[in-house]
Design a protein around this motif. Structure first.
Motif, PDB file in Angstrom:
ATOM      1  N   ASP A  33     103.569 102.045  48.831  1.00  0.00           N
ATOM      2  CA  ASP A  33     104.567 101.255  48.112  1.00  0.00           C
ATOM      3  C   ASP A  33     104.425  99.770  48.428  1.00  0.00           C
ATOM      4  O   ASP A  33     104.494  98.927  47.526  1.00  0.00           O
ATOM      5  CB  ASP A  33     105.983 101.719  48.457  1.00  0.00           C
ATOM      6  N   LEU A  34     104.244  99.441  49.699  1.00  0.00           N
ATOM      7  CA  LEU A  34     104.095  98.036  50.090  1.00  0.00           C
ATOM      8  C   LEU A  34     102.842  97.422  49.474  1.00  0.00           C
ATOM      9  O   LEU A  34     102.875  96.285  48.990  1.00  0.00           O
ATOM     10  CB  LEU A  34     104.044  97.901  51.612  1.00  0.00           C
ATOM     11  N   VAL A  38     102.771  94.230  47.045  1.00  0.00           N
ATOM     12  CA  VAL A  38     101.957  93.052  47.364  1.00  0.00           C
ATOM     13  C   VAL A  38     101.015  92.746  46.211  1.00  0.00           C
ATOM     14  O   VAL A  38     100.843  91.584  45.824  1.00  0.00           O
ATOM     15  CB  VAL A  38     101.184  93.251  48.687  1.00  0.00           C
ATOM     16  N   ASP A  39     100.409  93.787  45.638  1.00  0.00           N
ATOM     17  CA  ASP A  39      99.516  93.578  44.493  1.00  0.00           C
ATOM     18  C   ASP A  39     100.270  92.928  43.326  1.00  0.00           C
ATOM     19  O   ASP A  39      99.757  92.016  42.674  1.00  0.00           O
ATOM     20  CB  ASP A  39      98.892  94.900  44.040  1.00  0.00           C
ATOM     21  N   LYS A  40     101.495  93.397  43.061  1.00  0.00           N
ATOM     22  CA  LYS A  40     102.291  92.815  41.974  1.00  0.00           C
ATOM     23  C   LYS A  40     102.615  91.353  42.276  1.00  0.00           C
ATOM     24  O   LYS A  40     102.561  90.503  41.385  1.00  0.00           O
ATOM     25  CB  LYS A  40     103.583  93.606  41.781  1.00  0.00           C
ATOM     26  N   LYS A  47      99.380  84.255  38.176  1.00  0.00           N
ATOM     27  CA  LYS A  47      99.846  83.819  36.865  1.00  0.00           C
ATOM     28  C   LYS A  47     100.547  82.467  36.970  1.00  0.00           C
ATOM     29  O   LYS A  47     100.339  81.585  36.132  1.00  0.00           O
ATOM     30  CB  LYS A  47     100.801  84.851  36.259  1.00  0.00           C
ATOM     31  N   ILE A  48     101.367  82.314  37.999  1.00  0.00           N
ATOM     32  CA  ILE A  48     102.077  81.049  38.187  1.00  0.00           C
ATOM     33  C   ILE A  48     101.091  79.928  38.480  1.00  0.00           C
ATOM     34  O   ILE A  48     101.203  78.824  37.941  1.00  0.00           O
ATOM     35  CB  ILE A  48     103.131  81.179  39.311  1.00  0.00           C
ATOM     36  N   GLU A  49     100.096  80.205  39.335  1.00  0.00           N
ATOM     37  CA  GLU A  49      99.076  79.200  39.632  1.00  0.00           C
ATOM     38  C   GLU A  49      98.333  78.789  38.362  1.00  0.00           C
ATOM     39  O   GLU A  49      98.061  77.612  38.152  1.00  0.00           O
ATOM     40  CB  GLU A  49      98.092  79.725  40.677  1.00  0.00           C
TER      41      GLU A  49
END
Length: 83
Positions: A33-34, A38-40, A47-49
């Motif tokens: 799950d972690l 982290v991948d998301k 995307k923000i970059e």
């Protein structure tokens, strides 16, 4: 040790092993799950970059274009004012 005590000991050992297996499975699930989270987050950051870089390029090109317009206007004023 009596046979009944041995039986209880083996049952206790079995319960401990089952508990350990259950805990290990939970830890594996938490890790999975972690990693997914982290991948998301990494994807969102990328995307923000990309958006920030794209906006910087837009601003730089607009700034360059504005600078060019000012230079042309200044030259036009020079030419027009000198006549």
């Amino acid at each position: 040790m009596t046979p009944e005590q041995e039986n209880q000991l083996f049952q206790s050992i079995g319960q401990i092993q089952a508990t350990q297996t259950s805990i290990l499975n939970e830890v594996r699930q938490i890790k999975t799950d972690l990693n997914a989270r982290v991948d998301k987050l990494e994807t969102r950051v990328e995307k923000i970059e990309d958006k920030v870089t794209h906006n910087r390029i837009k601003i730089a090109s607009m700034g360059g274009g504005a600078g060019l317009v000012v230079a042309i206007a200044a030259e036009a004023l020079k030419l027009g004012g000198g006549s």
